[in-house]
Scaffold this motif. Structure first.
Motif, PDB file in Angstrom:
ATOM      1  N   ASP A 128       1.015  -1.147   0.066  1.00 16.28           N
ATOM      2  CA  ASP A 128       0.091  -0.082   0.032  1.00 16.28           C
ATOM      3  C   ASP A 128       1.003   1.321  -0.038  1.00 16.28           C
ATOM      4  O   ASP A 128       1.613   1.529   1.051  1.00 16.28           O
TER       5      ASP A 128
ATOM      6  N   THR B 166      -1.386  -1.482  -4.134  1.00 19.46           N
ATOM      7  CA  THR B 166      -2.706  -0.963  -3.971  1.00 19.46           C
ATOM      8  C   THR B 166      -2.650   0.643  -3.974  1.00 19.46           C
ATOM      9  O   THR B 166      -3.188   1.316  -3.173  1.00 19.46           O
TER      10      THR B 166
ATOM     11  N   LEU C 245      -3.865  -2.978  -8.053  1.00 15.31           N
ATOM     12  CA  LEU C 245      -5.315  -2.576  -7.666  1.00 15.31           C
ATOM     13  C   LEU C 245      -5.296  -1.066  -7.676  1.00 15.31           C
ATOM     14  O   LEU C 245      -4.826  -0.251  -6.673  1.00 15.31           O
TER      15      LEU C 245
ATOM     16  N   LYS D 214      -7.332   2.194  -6.954  1.00 10.16           N
ATOM     17  CA  LYS D 214      -8.230   2.421  -6.281  1.00 10.16           C
ATOM     18  C   LYS D 214      -9.023   3.794  -6.974  1.00 10.16           C
ATOM     19  O   LYS D 214      -8.384   4.760  -6.517  1.00 10.16           O
TER      20      LYS D 214
ATOM     21  N   SER E  38      -5.940  -3.242   2.055  1.00  8.47           N
ATOM     22  CA  SER E  38      -4.885  -3.745   1.790  1.00  8.47           C
ATOM     23  C   SER E  38      -4.499  -5.103   2.609  1.00  8.47           C
ATOM     24  O   SER E  38      -3.785  -6.273   2.552  1.00  8.47           O
TER      25      SER E  38
ATOM     26  N   VAL F 247      -9.463  -9.892  -3.388  1.00  8.74           N
ATOM     27  CA  VAL F 247      -9.716  -8.311  -3.485  1.00  8.74           C
ATOM     28  C   VAL F 247     -10.976  -8.375  -3.448  1.00  8.74           C
ATOM     29  O   VAL F 247     -11.561  -7.389  -2.811  1.00  8.74           O
TER      30      VAL F 247
END
Ligand SMILES: Nc1ncnc2c1ncn2[C@@H]1O[C@H](COP(=O)(O)OP(=O)(O)O)[C@@H](O)[C@H]1O
Ligand SMILES: Cc1ncc(COP(=O)(O)OP(=O)(O)O)c(N)n1
Length: 265
Positions: free
Chosen positions: A104, A136, A173, A175, A215, A232
């Motif tokens: 993260d 992420t 990922l 976001k 995360s 996820v």
């Protein structure tokens, strides 16, 4: 098997973000949580007052002592504070090669306070990112990593996720929580997939630590699920429910979702 999951992150005395939130999310997903502290942070849900950075050699000592003794099934990396800490973590990842490393890329708290030195973004991008399995980033972090303007809509997410993957992370990922609209949309990109994950956008001010919680849940679930997409998807559902639960409790503004979710749950 209960997975052993390690968080490498900073602290949050309010319990809504950082190591404290990570350990709650690990427990909520059937994992045994362990933690290495990178920074002692004096903060609440409304802002960061002071940061005491842990010397990188002591972060190495915490990690080596633990990894020489305990099996680690997945890792969540959060706040790293500076480039020297990033390099200490890189050396340990190269030496022990733990599975399922989730990064993260914590740079700036929701309050606007910096949690990563600006001059350390290059080390995060060039030295750590190629060594992780999933990154992420939120939209501001993605823009920082790529040196480009922040996305203003979902349409640009697939191309930006592809550029992020080009930096070396196996999975991305991206976001979309910082966008607006009725849905909160993320994109999982990598290993031949580009999958949008959509949830209701919960109207709330209790969103402190959402990225940390997501995360951490992913890191806890990945060893227990067949693939990243399953882990996820379940983690996002958990977070959405935590955000909804924080509204039902009506205990004031600014607390993190996991903080209320666990009380409620
Ligand atoms: N109000 C909201 N309602 C539902 N999901 C949200 C909301 N805000 C953020 N999310 C989700 O929480 C996760 C964190 O997103 P984001 O806020 O973009 O990252 P960060 O918390 O790291 O800044 C993402 O899955 C995002 O879609
Ligand atoms: C120690 C620590 N790590 C991460 C954060 C970030 O939390 P927050 O500011 O709420 O942002 P997201 O988790 O939503 O990205 C923090 N404040 N402290």
């Amino acid at each position: 098997m209960v997975p052993n999951v390690l968080t490498i992150a900073g602290t949050d005395p309010s319990g809504g973000a950082g190591v404290q939130a990570d350990l709650k999310a690990f427990s909520a997903h059937g994992a045994y949580g362990m933690s290495v502290i990178t920074a002692l942070v004096a903060q609440t849900t409304t802002g960061v007052a002071e940061v005491h950075e842990v010397p990188p050699e002591f972060i190495t000592a915490q990690l080596v002592t633990l990894l020489d003794d305990v099996r680690v099934d997945s890792v969540k990396i959060g706040m790293l504070a500076n480039a020297e800490v990033i390099r200490a973590v890189v050396e340990v990842l190269d030496r022990y090669a733990p599975p399922h490393v989730v990064l993260d890329p914590v740079m700036v708290a929701k309050s606007g306070d910096r949690l990563l030195a600006p001059e350390a973004v290059g080390a995060l991008r060039d030295e750590l990112l190629p060594r992780v399995d999933l990154i992420t980033p939120n939209l501001p972090e993605a823009a920082d990593l790529l040196g480009e303007p922040e996305l203003a809509d979902v349409d640009g997410m697939p191309a930006q996720a592809e550029r992020l993957a080009g930096l070396g992370a196996k999975q991305v990922l991206l976001k979309g929580g910082h966008l607006s609209g009725e849905s909160s949309v993320d994109l999982l990109y990598g290993d031949g997939i580009a999958e949008f994950l959509t949830s209701e956008r919960v109207v709330t001010t209790n969103d402190h630590g959402t990225g940390c919680t997501l995360s951490a849940a992913i890191a806890a679930l990945r060893p227990q699920r067949p693939d990243w997409l399953t882990a996820v998807r379940e983690s996002k559902d958990y977070l959405t429910e935590a955000l909804r639960a924080s509204e039902r409790l009506d205990v004031g503004h600014g607390h993190g979702p996991v903080h209320h979710f666990h009380h409620w749950w």
